[in-house]
Design a protein around this motif. Sequence first.
Motif, PDB file in Angstrom:
ATOM      1  N   TRP A 268       6.466   1.411  -3.351  1.00  0.00           N
ATOM      2  CA  TRP A 268       5.125   0.991  -3.752  1.00  0.00           C
ATOM      3  C   TRP A 268       4.048   1.826  -3.069  1.00  0.00           C
ATOM      4  O   TRP A 268       4.284   2.453  -2.048  1.00  0.00           O
TER       5      TRP A 268
ATOM      6  N   GLY B 259      -7.647  -5.214   6.903  1.00  0.00           N
ATOM      7  CA  GLY B 259      -8.750  -6.149   6.665  1.00  0.00           C
ATOM      8  C   GLY B 259      -9.364  -6.085   5.286  1.00  0.00           C
ATOM      9  O   GLY B 259     -10.178  -6.934   4.934  1.00  0.00           O
ATOM     10  N   GLY B 260      -8.994  -5.103   4.476  1.00  0.00           N
ATOM     11  CA  GLY B 260      -9.625  -4.959   3.172  1.00  0.00           C
ATOM     12  C   GLY B 260      -8.945  -5.781   2.083  1.00  0.00           C
ATOM     13  O   GLY B 260      -7.872  -6.353   2.290  1.00  0.00           O
ATOM     14  N   VAL B 261      -9.606  -5.827   0.919  1.00  0.00           N
ATOM     15  CA  VAL B 261      -9.028  -6.455  -0.261  1.00  0.00           C
ATOM     16  C   VAL B 261      -8.223  -5.370  -0.983  1.00  0.00           C
ATOM     17  O   VAL B 261      -8.778  -4.358  -1.404  1.00  0.00           O
ATOM     18  N   MET B 262      -6.945  -5.563  -1.136  1.00  0.00           N
ATOM     19  CA  MET B 262      -6.072  -4.498  -1.644  1.00  0.00           C
ATOM     20  C   MET B 262      -6.111  -4.406  -3.162  1.00  0.00           C
ATOM     21  O   MET B 262      -5.147  -4.776  -3.838  1.00  0.00           O
ATOM     22  N   LYS B 263      -7.210  -3.850  -3.663  1.00  0.00           N
ATOM     23  CA  LYS B 263      -7.342  -3.746  -5.120  1.00  0.00           C
ATOM     24  C   LYS B 263      -6.533  -2.589  -5.691  1.00  0.00           C
ATOM     25  O   LYS B 263      -6.129  -2.607  -6.841  1.00  0.00           O
ATOM     26  N   LYS B 264      -6.333  -1.538  -4.898  1.00  0.00           N
ATOM     27  CA  LYS B 264      -5.692  -0.327  -5.443  1.00  0.00           C
ATOM     28  C   LYS B 264      -4.304  -0.038  -4.876  1.00  0.00           C
ATOM     29  O   LYS B 264      -3.582   0.799  -5.395  1.00  0.00           O
ATOM     30  N   THR B 265      -3.969  -0.689  -3.790  1.00  0.00           N
ATOM     31  CA  THR B 265      -2.665  -0.432  -3.183  1.00  0.00           C
ATOM     32  C   THR B 265      -1.783  -1.661  -3.340  1.00  0.00           C
ATOM     33  O   THR B 265      -2.267  -2.772  -3.507  1.00  0.00           O
ATOM     34  N   GLN B 266      -0.481  -1.439  -3.285  1.00  0.00           N
ATOM     35  CA  GLN B 266       0.441  -2.518  -3.635  1.00  0.00           C
ATOM     36  C   GLN B 266       1.065  -3.219  -2.434  1.00  0.00           C
ATOM     37  O   GLN B 266       1.395  -4.389  -2.507  1.00  0.00           O
ATOM     38  N   GLU B 267       1.225  -2.465  -1.338  1.00  0.00           N
ATOM     39  CA  GLU B 267       1.857  -3.092  -0.174  1.00  0.00           C
ATOM     40  C   GLU B 267       1.233  -2.541   1.095  1.00  0.00           C
ATOM     41  O   GLU B 267       0.990  -1.342   1.213  1.00  0.00           O
TER      42      GLU B 267
ATOM     43  N   LYS C 164       1.939  -2.900   7.193  1.00  0.00           N
ATOM     44  CA  LYS C 164       2.504  -3.941   8.072  1.00  0.00           C
ATOM     45  C   LYS C 164       3.768  -4.561   7.467  1.00  0.00           C
ATOM     46  O   LYS C 164       4.806  -4.635   8.126  1.00  0.00           O
ATOM     47  N   GLU C 165       3.651  -5.005   6.209  1.00  0.00           N
ATOM     48  CA  GLU C 165       4.818  -5.620   5.568  1.00  0.00           C
ATOM     49  C   GLU C 165       5.902  -4.553   5.296  1.00  0.00           C
ATOM     50  O   GLU C 165       7.086  -4.799   5.474  1.00  0.00           O
TER      51      GLU C 165
END
Lengths: 311, 311, 311
Positions: free
Chosen positions: B74, B81-89, B92-93
């Motif tokens: 992915w 801290g951001g809103v993940m609008k464009k990235t999938q993962e 950290k995870e």
Amino acid sequence: MKQFLSFSGIDVISLVKEALFLKKNPFLFKHIGKNKTIGFVFFNASLRTRLSSQKAALYLGCETWILNIDKDSWKIEMSDGGVMKKTQEHIKEAIGVMSLYCDILAVRIFPNLKDKRYDFHESLLKKIQYYSSVPVVSLESATLHPLQSLADAMTIEEFKPKKERVKVVLSWAPHPISLPQSVPNSFAQCISKLGYTDLVITHPKGYELDDNFINGAHIFYNQNEALKGADFIYAKNWSSFKNYGEIFSMDPKWTIATEKISNHPKFMHCLPVRRNLIVEDAVLDASLVYHEAENRIFSNQAVFKTLLKNL
Amino acid sequence: MKQFLSFSGIDVISLVKEALFLKKNPFLFKHIGKNKTIGFVFFNASLRTRLSSQKAALYLGCETWILNIDKDSWKIEMSDGGVMKKTQEHIKEAIGVMSLYCDILAVRIFPNLKDKRYDFHESLLKKIQYYSSVPVVSLESATLHPLQSLADAMTIEEFKPKKERVKVVLSWAPHPISLPQSVPNSFAQCISKLGYTDLVITHPKGYELDDNFINGAHIFYNQNEALKGADFIYAKNWSSFKNYGEIFSMDPKWTIATEKISNHPKFMHCLPVRRNLIVEDAVLDASLVYHEAENRIFSNQAVFKTLLKNL
Amino acid sequence: MKQFLSFSGIDVISLVKEALFLKKNPFLFKHIGKNKTIGFVFFNASLRTRLSSQKAALYLGCETWILNIDKDSWKIEMSDGGVMKKTQEHIKEAIGVMSLYCDILAVRIFPNLKDKRYDFHESLLKKIQYYSSVPVVSLESATLHPLQSLADAMTIEEFKPKKERVKVVLSWAPHPISLPQSVPNSFAQCISKLGYTDLVITHPKGYELDDNFINGAHIFYNQNEALKGADFIYAKNWSSFKNYGEIFSMDPKWTIATEKISNHPKFMHCLPVRRNLIVEDAVLDASLVYHEAENRIFSNQAVFKTLLKNL
């Protein structure tokens, strides 16, 4: 068990127990996979499924190979009877041949999210199963992701509070791209077989899941209402079943925020997850997601072990 | 040794000796990796690192898996801290989960060459190390490529002339695309720990490396001057540290040509190398590059063996 | 056997016998590959070759690694003496280094279909062989695909009718994209060494294969004429040898249709195959293609076994 494509005919409780036993004794059955090969075929991207499956195979002493269809191989034709002017290999030969090179064929194949009838008939998975000469394991198909749900069921079993009935809330959450319904379908189907769960599903109007999977679970259009008294909250985005594949809402009120879970239900998600869109950082950071991800190894191992024994 | 990210706190001489011993006895420790898995994660392209690492793991009886982040998996979010609008993962995870599926996590992650502070803080490597639940090995990071330098140190140890002090010249050479400083930084840091080397660095003005890595090595802006009396010449391109990531010069006079090495120093390069740009064909064809590449197996094996023993 | 690039100097009958023996006893030689590594290098896409080779290696107890040159690694320079402004690594270093990390190097490298002299000199394969420090196995090169043909020869041996001479027809069939001549060249060369076959080749004018490979086989421009009394029909598309790489015809009359094989010859194809362009569904569905594909495992195993024994 002759294949593993759904929970139909599967004793989920026994399989969860087996998987939890393997978690404590991962190497105990390393002889079972001797001289056997599991082939992993990815039509779509994968991180957890790819790596946890390999780990499970290693624990069973199995050889593995991996094929990324689009990147390593040829352009596959999915439809029958046509003149193949633009595609290089038909799914019949591709699967037929791949199944000659392994003892179990594990396949990930996402829905197209355009043709509901085709997707919900599991047309592609059925073809794969038909063309394969060896048992097929679904690593996620158009309507179900059973190995994920089995890992989720293990996690609920491990973390359930000591009470007779356990309330599990499956909540829709916003996401910018159209996603399959396989995880929520599969979760609903699997969890209900644990026997002690009360499943509640919450989502905006228009996001109703296919009745065939949810086993009469209560549906709430009010998320706060649904979350009351929850022991577990499982968040996930999915696109519409009714208006197939469509996105109606990106409403940030549905994001799982800290204030929504003041009663401290355990938060679950299958990953990958978009932070602060599906769930706020603080909720995710205190969640069970790593336990679910770790359990993927052992849900896989339980299924592969059963199939290998039956070869 | 609990991880391997740099030469800080590392006894280079002992590690070189261990690696040279393994080169003679590659299968002697095949029991050490039994039932262990090394996960290899590539954020960037790789040939030598990928294959020599696998070979090293095989010599140690280890299982391995490989993940090419961009191609198999992915789109990863690196910022917090951001809103993940464009990235999938989120990283950290991704790292947290991958580290559940292996006993050692080996990662290659190049610098962006745009934000010097971010790169030279090793922000990404530090995150990976922080999020991983198992020991991390650097397969090259923003500022260092320690496993390469260890193989280079092995090669110098094998081919050093019989004299008290050995002169090693690290020379910049032209290249059309902006490259990291990880190899020269790491080489300077590692080589100085051998004890018997006099390191000289030569490059056009503006290509000064970060002082923190070069340990007071002599710097010459005149390449011919620098090369006088050299026992080894290590050529490499890098982009500017001062004007971070910039290319000032493509001056072909800096190419290592036959006439520059009339005193026959041994030529070294980490590969891949652009012929007749970094170095002339004739010089490369009489060089130590294959020895360095072969030693990659055993520098890897020495590090993996030490980490596996400490698990 | 010190390498396996063509059938020159190869006793095809013995190798077919060996492969058929291994098919019955796949694990009998699992000790032969112990502590050995076969490296698989793909410059081009692959499904059967990739998976059957891995399976063969597993049967021999061998370790393996796979490198997809374009996707995993660097952009490779194939020509000599130039300044490498656009490519990242020269084929000399790439192959030289890869051969340090394995005991056998198996390589797939297609022709460019533009420069006949270059392709038919096998310039690239010769370079690879020259630069490799270990035995090289061709997984298909510019002019030959010997491991495929060996599997085809096994299949003919298994399914041949009980008569003194067996008629084998190699037929051209239409295809929208320019394809190599490696499969027909190799098939003609290999089959003639079985001793009991009468090879007939049929294709439209302009598609004559290189005389050096076809061993005086009869050529028919009339497909129906050629097919009379055939025991086996091997269909394949190839582009022109004379007007190198060109496509003259897409004539659907050359598609192998049911009515053309009323005498029931056994149909063969190497796969992947474009349905209803090369061959009609009904003919393919009653063919020997799966047998050929399965035999790929054992033709590979026979060759790898021989090379491993000679290491």
